[in-house]
Design a protein around this motif. Structure first.
Motif, mmCIF file in Angstrom:
data_model
loop_
_atom_site.group_PDB
_atom_site.id
_atom_site.type_symbol
_atom_site.label_atom_id
_atom_site.label_comp_id
_atom_site.label_asym_id
_atom_site.label_seq_id
_atom_site.Cartn_x
_atom_site.Cartn_y
_atom_site.Cartn_z
ATOM 1 N N UNK A 236 41.716 -64.068 -72.778
ATOM 2 C CA UNK A 236 41.623 -65.510 -72.551
ATOM 3 C C UNK A 236 40.990 -65.735 -71.186
ATOM 4 N N UNK A 237 40.302 -66.860 -71.043
ATOM 5 C CA UNK A 237 39.573 -67.110 -69.795
ATOM 6 C C UNK A 237 39.705 -68.571 -69.398
ATOM 7 N N UNK A 238 39.523 -68.785 -68.100
ATOM 8 C CA UNK A 238 39.562 -70.143 -67.561
ATOM 9 C C UNK A 238 38.788 -70.155 -66.255
ATOM 10 N N UNK A 239 38.098 -71.271 -66.011
ATOM 11 C CA UNK A 239 37.418 -71.481 -64.733
ATOM 12 C C UNK A 239 38.155 -72.564 -63.958
ATOM 13 N N UNK A 240 38.585 -72.227 -62.757
ATOM 14 C CA UNK A 240 39.241 -73.187 -61.867
ATOM 15 C C UNK A 240 38.238 -73.656 -60.819
ATOM 16 N N UNK A 241 38.196 -74.963 -60.608
ATOM 17 C CA UNK A 241 37.366 -75.556 -59.547
ATOM 18 C C UNK A 241 38.298 -76.141 -58.494
ATOM 19 N N UNK A 242 38.136 -75.718 -57.258
ATOM 20 C CA UNK A 242 38.959 -76.256 -56.180
ATOM 21 C C UNK A 242 38.120 -77.158 -55.272
ATOM 22 N N UNK A 243 38.786 -77.769 -54.296
ATOM 23 C CA UNK A 243 38.030 -78.706 -53.436
ATOM 24 C C UNK A 243 37.120 -77.979 -52.469
ATOM 25 N N UNK B 45 44.820 -59.855 -63.051
ATOM 26 C CA UNK B 45 43.699 -60.578 -63.667
ATOM 27 C C UNK B 45 42.382 -59.871 -63.434
ATOM 28 N N UNK B 46 41.421 -60.196 -64.262
ATOM 29 C CA UNK B 46 40.024 -59.886 -63.993
ATOM 30 C C UNK B 46 39.459 -61.209 -63.499
ATOM 31 N N UNK B 47 38.978 -61.257 -62.295
ATOM 32 C CA UNK B 47 38.559 -62.566 -61.773
ATOM 33 C C UNK B 47 37.432 -62.404 -60.769
ATOM 34 N N UNK B 48 36.728 -63.589 -60.572
ATOM 35 C CA UNK B 48 35.652 -63.623 -59.582
ATOM 36 C C UNK B 48 35.703 -64.978 -58.890
ATOM 37 N N UNK B 49 35.225 -64.982 -57.658
ATOM 38 C CA UNK B 49 35.228 -66.228 -56.864
ATOM 39 C C UNK B 49 33.857 -66.448 -56.273
ATOM 40 N N UNK B 50 33.290 -67.636 -56.509
ATOM 41 C CA UNK B 50 32.064 -68.062 -55.840
ATOM 42 C C UNK B 50 32.376 -69.414 -55.205
ATOM 43 N N UNK B 51 32.448 -69.424 -53.878
ATOM 44 C CA UNK B 51 32.717 -70.653 -53.105
ATOM 45 C C UNK B 51 34.031 -71.303 -53.575
ATOM 46 N N UNK B 52 33.986 -72.446 -54.302
ATOM 47 C CA UNK B 52 35.237 -73.132 -54.686
ATOM 48 C C UNK B 52 35.604 -72.890 -56.143
ATOM 49 N N UNK B 53 34.891 -71.950 -56.798
ATOM 50 C CA UNK B 53 35.134 -71.675 -58.208
ATOM 51 C C UNK B 53 35.790 -70.306 -58.370
ATOM 52 N N UNK B 54 36.817 -70.262 -59.205
ATOM 53 C CA UNK B 54 37.468 -68.990 -59.536
ATOM 54 C C UNK B 54 37.442 -68.844 -61.061
#
Ligand SMILES: C[C@H](O)[C@H](O)[C@H]1CNC2=NC(N)=NC(=O)C2=N1
Length: 98
Positions: A31-38, A61-70
């Motif tokens: 399952x996957x989800x994209x979180x957007x932060x401020x 988790x398997x995860x990646x972060x670019x700026x405000x997105x996880x």
């Protein structure tokens, strides 16, 4: 040994997560989800908190972060698919992202 969710368990457990933005990953039982932060600091703060919970659960988790997105993908490697641990961690991540 953690087992993959049965079809009945999926029918019960996945819909509530779909409500909060989770979806099935393409081509794999995950399952996957994209979180957007401020901003980046909030994104990293989320990852820091989630990392401590993942370690506490011994489920990562398997995860990646670019700026405000996880971007997060959850699956249970030992079970080669989605297990109750993924459901539990997804719910915890949603709570931490509030
Ligand atoms: C040895 C260690 O307990 C296992 O490798 C744990 C660690 N974290 C894990 N995380 C995930 N997502 N799946 C696993 O099967 C898993 N197994």
């Amino acid at each position: 040994m953690t087992k993959k969710l049965t079809d009945d368990q999926r029918a019960e457990m996945l819909p509530p997560l779909k409500e909060t933005g989770w979806s099935k990953a393409d081509g794999r039982d995950a399952i996957k989800k994209t979180y957007e932060f401020r901003n980046f600091v909030e994104a990293f703060g989320f990852m820091s908190k989630a990392a401590l919970w993942a370690e506490k659960m011994n489920h990562h988790p398997e995860w990646s972060n670019v700026y405000k997105t996880v971007e997060v993908t959850l699956t249970t490697h030992d079970a080669d698919g989605v297990s109750e641990l993924d459901i539990k961690l997804a719910k915890k991540m949603d709570a931490l992202a509030q």
